[in-house]
Structures are given as structure tokens and as C-alpha cells.
Design a protein around this motif. Sequence first.
Motif, PDB file in Angstrom:
ATOM      1  N   MET A 191     126.620  12.259 -35.444  1.00 28.27           N
ATOM      2  CA  MET A 191     126.214  10.893 -35.738  1.00 28.27           C
ATOM      3  C   MET A 191     125.270  10.920 -36.937  1.00 28.27           C
ATOM      4  N   SER A 192     125.400   9.919 -37.767  1.00 26.21           N
ATOM      5  CA  SER A 192     124.662   9.892 -39.021  1.00 26.21           C
ATOM      6  C   SER A 192     123.171   9.614 -38.814  1.00 26.21           C
ATOM      7  N   ARG A 193     122.398  10.336 -39.595  1.00 26.21           N
ATOM      8  CA  ARG A 193     120.956  10.084 -39.638  1.00 26.21           C
ATOM      9  C   ARG A 193     120.575   9.324 -40.907  1.00 26.21           C
ATOM     10  N   ALA A 194     121.585   8.721 -41.551  1.00 23.99           N
ATOM     11  CA  ALA A 194     121.326   7.913 -42.751  1.00 23.99           C
ATOM     12  C   ALA A 194     120.733   6.572 -42.324  1.00 23.99           C
ATOM     13  N   ARG A 195     119.783   6.112 -43.091  1.00 22.18           N
ATOM     14  CA  ARG A 195     119.132   4.838 -42.794  1.00 22.18           C
ATOM     15  C   ARG A 195     120.142   3.698 -42.882  1.00 22.18           C
ATOM     16  N   LEU A 196     120.104   2.808 -41.893  1.00 19.54           N
ATOM     17  CA  LEU A 196     121.005   1.668 -41.852  1.00 19.54           C
ATOM     18  C   LEU A 196     120.543   0.581 -42.821  1.00 19.54           C
ATOM     19  N   THR A 197     121.517  -0.197 -43.301  1.00 22.25           N
ATOM     20  CA  THR A 197     121.189  -1.367 -44.115  1.00 22.25           C
ATOM     21  C   THR A 197     120.705  -2.483 -43.198  1.00 22.25           C
ATOM     22  N   GLU A 198     120.127  -3.488 -43.781  1.00 20.57           N
ATOM     23  CA  GLU A 198     119.665  -4.641 -43.007  1.00 20.57           C
ATOM     24  C   GLU A 198     120.837  -5.282 -42.244  1.00 20.57           C
ATOM     25  N   ASP A 199     121.965  -5.441 -42.902  1.00 22.34           N
ATOM     26  CA  ASP A 199     123.133  -6.036 -42.240  1.00 22.34           C
ATOM     27  C   ASP A 199     123.611  -5.178 -41.074  1.00 22.34           C
ATOM     28  N   GLU A 200     123.587  -3.864 -41.216  1.00 19.47           N
ATOM     29  CA  GLU A 200     124.000  -2.969 -40.137  1.00 19.47           C
ATOM     30  C   GLU A 200     123.041  -3.058 -38.951  1.00 19.47           C
ATOM     31  N   ILE A 201     121.755  -3.189 -39.228  1.00 17.93           N
ATOM     32  CA  ILE A 201     120.759  -3.320 -38.156  1.00 17.93           C
ATOM     33  C   ILE A 201     120.979  -4.625 -37.393  1.00 17.93           C
ATOM     34  N   VAL A 202     121.135  -5.723 -38.127  1.00 14.52           N
ATOM     35  CA  VAL A 202     121.345  -7.027 -37.492  1.00 14.52           C
ATOM     36  C   VAL A 202     122.612  -7.002 -36.647  1.00 14.52           C
ATOM     37  N   ALA A 203     123.684  -6.441 -37.179  1.00 15.48           N
ATOM     38  CA  ALA A 203     124.940  -6.362 -36.433  1.00 15.48           C
ATOM     39  C   ALA A 203     124.786  -5.490 -35.192  1.00 15.48           C
ATOM     40  N   GLY A 204     124.104  -4.362 -35.318  1.00 17.65           N
ATOM     41  CA  GLY A 204     123.903  -3.471 -34.184  1.00 17.65           C
ATOM     42  C   GLY A 204     123.082  -4.096 -33.084  1.00 17.65           C
ATOM     43  N   LEU A 205     122.076  -4.875 -33.453  1.00 15.43           N
ATOM     44  CA  LEU A 205     121.216  -5.502 -32.450  1.00 15.43           C
ATOM     45  C   LEU A 205     121.924  -6.640 -31.710  1.00 15.43           C
ATOM     46  N   ARG A 206     122.992  -7.163 -32.278  1.00 12.86           N
ATOM     47  CA  ARG A 206     123.771  -8.194 -31.561  1.00 12.86           C
ATOM     48  C   ARG A 206     124.346  -7.629 -30.264  1.00 12.86           C
ATOM     49  N   ASP A 207     124.653  -6.342 -30.279  1.00 19.63           N
ATOM     50  CA  ASP A 207     125.213  -5.684 -29.090  1.00 19.63           C
ATOM     51  C   ASP A 207     124.128  -5.162 -28.148  1.00 19.63           C
ATOM     52  N   LEU A 208     122.869  -5.347 -28.527  1.00 26.76           N
ATOM     53  CA  LEU A 208     121.726  -4.853 -27.741  1.00 26.76           C
ATOM     54  C   LEU A 208     120.744  -5.998 -27.504  1.00 26.76           C
ATOM     55  N   PRO A 209     121.127  -6.982 -26.681  1.00 27.54           N
ATOM     56  CA  PRO A 209     120.322  -8.203 -26.559  1.00 27.54           C
ATOM     57  C   PRO A 209     118.926  -8.008 -25.980  1.00 27.54           C
ATOM     58  N   HIS A 210     118.673  -6.899 -25.298  1.00 23.45           N
ATOM     59  CA  HIS A 210     117.353  -6.673 -24.709  1.00 23.45           C
ATOM     60  C   HIS A 210     116.393  -5.975 -25.674  1.00 23.45           C
ATOM     61  N   TRP A 211     116.883  -5.641 -26.848  1.00 24.73           N
ATOM     62  CA  TRP A 211     116.091  -4.927 -27.838  1.00 24.73           C
ATOM     63  C   TRP A 211     115.632  -5.889 -28.923  1.00 24.73           C
ATOM     64  N   SER A 212     114.440  -5.643 -29.451  1.00 23.79           N
ATOM     65  CA  SER A 212     113.943  -6.435 -30.573  1.00 23.79           C
ATOM     66  C   SER A 212     113.416  -5.485 -31.645  1.00 23.79           C
ATOM     67  N   ARG A 213     113.284  -6.025 -32.798  1.00 22.26           N
ATOM     68  CA  ARG A 213     112.862  -5.213 -33.938  1.00 22.26           C
ATOM     69  C   ARG A 213     111.389  -5.435 -34.222  1.00 22.26           C
ATOM     70  N   GLU A 214     110.704  -4.335 -34.459  1.00 19.96           N
ATOM     71  CA  GLU A 214     109.314  -4.358 -34.912  1.00 19.96           C
ATOM     72  C   GLU A 214     109.251  -3.481 -36.150  1.00 19.96           C
ATOM     73  N   GLY A 215     109.480  -4.068 -37.302  1.00 24.51           N
ATOM     74  CA  GLY A 215     109.500  -3.304 -38.543  1.00 24.51           C
ATOM     75  C   GLY A 215     110.667  -2.329 -38.566  1.00 24.51           C
ATOM     76  N   ASP A 216     110.373  -1.051 -38.711  1.00 15.27           N
ATOM     77  CA  ASP A 216     111.397  -0.008 -38.757  1.00 15.27           C
ATOM     78  C   ASP A 216     111.639   0.616 -37.394  1.00 15.27           C
ATOM     79  N   THR A 217     111.353  -0.128 -36.341  1.00 17.60           N
ATOM     80  CA  THR A 217     111.495   0.351 -34.965  1.00 17.60           C
ATOM     81  C   THR A 217     112.192  -0.720 -34.137  1.00 17.60           C
ATOM     82  N   ILE A 218     112.998  -0.282 -33.157  1.00 14.84           N
ATOM     83  CA  ILE A 218     113.505  -1.224 -32.165  1.00 14.84           C
ATOM     84  C   ILE A 218     112.843  -0.889 -30.839  1.00 14.84           C
ATOM     85  N   VAL A 219     112.548  -1.928 -30.053  1.00 12.32           N
ATOM     86  CA  VAL A 219     111.789  -1.746 -28.814  1.00 12.32           C
ATOM     87  C   VAL A 219     112.439  -2.524 -27.676  1.00 12.32           C
ATOM     88  N   ARG A 220     112.210  -2.019 -26.482  1.00  9.51           N
ATOM     89  CA  ARG A 220     112.644  -2.694 -25.264  1.00  9.51           C
ATOM     90  C   ARG A 220     111.675  -2.349 -24.149  1.00  9.51           C
TER      91      ARG A 220
END
Length: 101
Positions: A1-30
Motif C-alpha cells: 500500500m502506498s505511503r504517498a501523501r494523498l491529495t485533498e480530493d483523495e482525502i475527501v473521497a476516502g472520508l466519505r466511506d468513513l463517516p465516523h472519522w473526522s479530519r484535524e489538519g493532517d490527521t484523521i480521528v475517531r
Amino acid sequence: MSRARLTEDEIVAGLRDLPHWSREGDTIVRSADAEDFPAAIRVVVAVAADAEALDHHPDIDIRWRTLRFALSTHSAGGLTALDLALAARIDDALRAETGPA
């Protein structure tokens, strides 16, 4: 699995599938509550196995039965596919212990 930094669009799309997670800067939290302290520890043990398998380790805070997970790929300076993959596995571990959210 890639350790390349995701783009903003990739992060937003990924979080759509993770509704219990929220973003705090460069971190996602639950945060989640287990039934009791032993149940919370069982979740942590399951997450530890997944984290080892991915060689990617979350920050975990345990307060009695409340768990808080934080994910970021420090070596990439932000969020990567590993963070989203481990977030999904954490959701699975929580669901296995506590049932559907």
C-alpha cells in the motif's frame, strides 16, 4: 500500500466511506465507546494486530471505555492510503466488539 501523501480530493473521497472519522489538519480521528474497559482493551488488541500487519501504527488514547484513535503518516507529512485502510480496519474492530454504530 502506498505511503504517498494523498491529495485533498483523495482525502475527501476516502472520508466519505468513513463517516465516523473526522479530519484535524493532517490527521484523521475517531472516538468510540466500548461496553466497558475490558471490551475497550479487546478493541485495542484487535487494532494492534491490524496495525502490525500494515506496519502502520495509530495513536490510541484509552479513557476507561472511551477510545480515541488518531491516524497520520508522519513520514509522508500527512494522510496516505494507509491511514484510510487502517481507519476502515479500526471500524471493523469496533463493530466486531460493539455491534453496528
